[in-house]
Design an enzyme around this catalytic site. Structure first.
Site, short mmCIF file in Angstrom:
data_model
loop_
_atom_site.label_atom_id
_atom_site.label_comp_id
_atom_site.label_asym_id
_atom_site.label_seq_id
_atom_site.Cartn_x
_atom_site.Cartn_y
_atom_site.Cartn_z
N SER A 64 32.53 57.93 75.63
CA SER A 64 33.50 57.02 74.80
C SER A 64 32.89 56.47 73.44
O SER A 64 31.51 56.17 73.27
CB SER A 64 33.88 55.80 75.87
OG SER A 64 34.71 54.65 75.04
N TYR A 82 30.43 48.65 80.50
CA TYR A 82 31.28 49.72 80.23
C TYR A 82 30.39 50.29 79.15
O TYR A 82 30.20 51.65 79.20
CB TYR A 82 32.59 49.65 80.05
CG TYR A 82 33.41 50.71 79.79
CD1 TYR A 82 33.78 51.85 80.89
CD2 TYR A 82 33.78 51.15 78.51
CE1 TYR A 82 34.56 52.77 80.45
CE2 TYR A 82 34.51 52.25 78.18
CZ TYR A 82 34.84 53.22 79.14
OH TYR A 82 35.44 54.32 78.85
#
Length: 245
Positions: free
Chosen positions: A138, A151
């Site tokens: 990501s 995250y």
């Protein structure tokens, strides 16, 4: 026919990748926690080409089970040319939240599950002298974001782990591709603090397939976010921490 395993294929980008690869002639094993969704996907694609996709229920937190599951799957599909780790979770972006349980779950799912699989897939491809590993990361892994530190850390760790595996396996003819994904229209998007030009899972899958086909190393998907990623990586910390990211 080429053979592939996709971990995290119950829905979203993983399921779209299964459909994309199937269109390009792959025999597939799709894995995830939600077996009914996987079986529905397998039934759909087997109607197009019978016996070319199998579904396995698998929780990526079960690291110990991977050593037995990986060879079982490879034997069933006839080998392994491509491995994709697409499993991932993200909890709501909220700088006021401190939650050990959910932070650890993100690290376990997004990073440690990949470690367990790549330690089985890597040696197999190294021995064969060929193959490709793809990790779905990501753009959030490029910097530590105040609303989603765990995250961000899980994706940054995945990026670095993939780079290390790339450096280890390149001399053995194995390609390792890191995908730095922008927002995609999936259930996970509900946990973003804001939504900015998300891609459809189908578009993301097509772009990822292009990166696989070209055997690229590090790719932003969609590619237009590469410049933003480069800028964010080089922003001084005192500026970055003022941004609402």
């Amino acid at each position: 026919m080429p053979r592939a395993i996709i971990v995290g294929a119950s829905s979203g980008v993983g399921a779209a990748l299964a459909r994309e690869l199937h269109q390009h002639g792959y025999v597939l094993a799709v894995l995830g926690r939600r077996l009914p969704e996987l079986q529905h996907l397998a039934n759909e694609l087997n109607k197009e080409r019978a016996g070319t996709i199998v579904a396995y229920a698998h929780d990526v937190h079960d690291w110990g089970g991977v050593a037995q599951l990986c060879p079982t799957i490879c034997a069933q599909i006839g080998g392994l040319d491509l491995f994709i780790y697409c499993a991932g979770v993200m909890y709501p972006n909220n700088p006021a939240t401190y939650a050990t349980a959910t932070d650890l779950e993100m690290l376990q799912t997004n990073l440690l599950g990949a470690v367990a699989w790549l330690n089985e897939v890597g040696p197999r491809m190294q021995s064969a002298g060929t193959g490709q590993i793809v990790g779905i990361g990501s753009i959030a892994g490029d910097r530590g974001r105040r609303g989603i530190p765990a995250y961000s850390a899980s994706k940054a760790g995945l990026h670095t782990y993939l780079e290390g595996m790339r450096n280890r396996l390149a001399r053995h003819g194995v390609t390792v591709t890191t995908i730095k994904l922008w927002q995609v229209q999936t259930a996970m998007l509900a946990n973003a603090d804001r939504v900015v030009q998300p891609s459809s899972p189908e578009l993301a899958a097509r772009l990822i397939w292009g990166a696989i086909r070209r055997k690229q190393q590090v790719v932003y998907v969609p590619g237009r976010w590469a410049a933003a990623g480069l800028v964010l990586q080089h922003l001084p910390s005192f500026i970055f921490r003022r941004l609402s990211l």
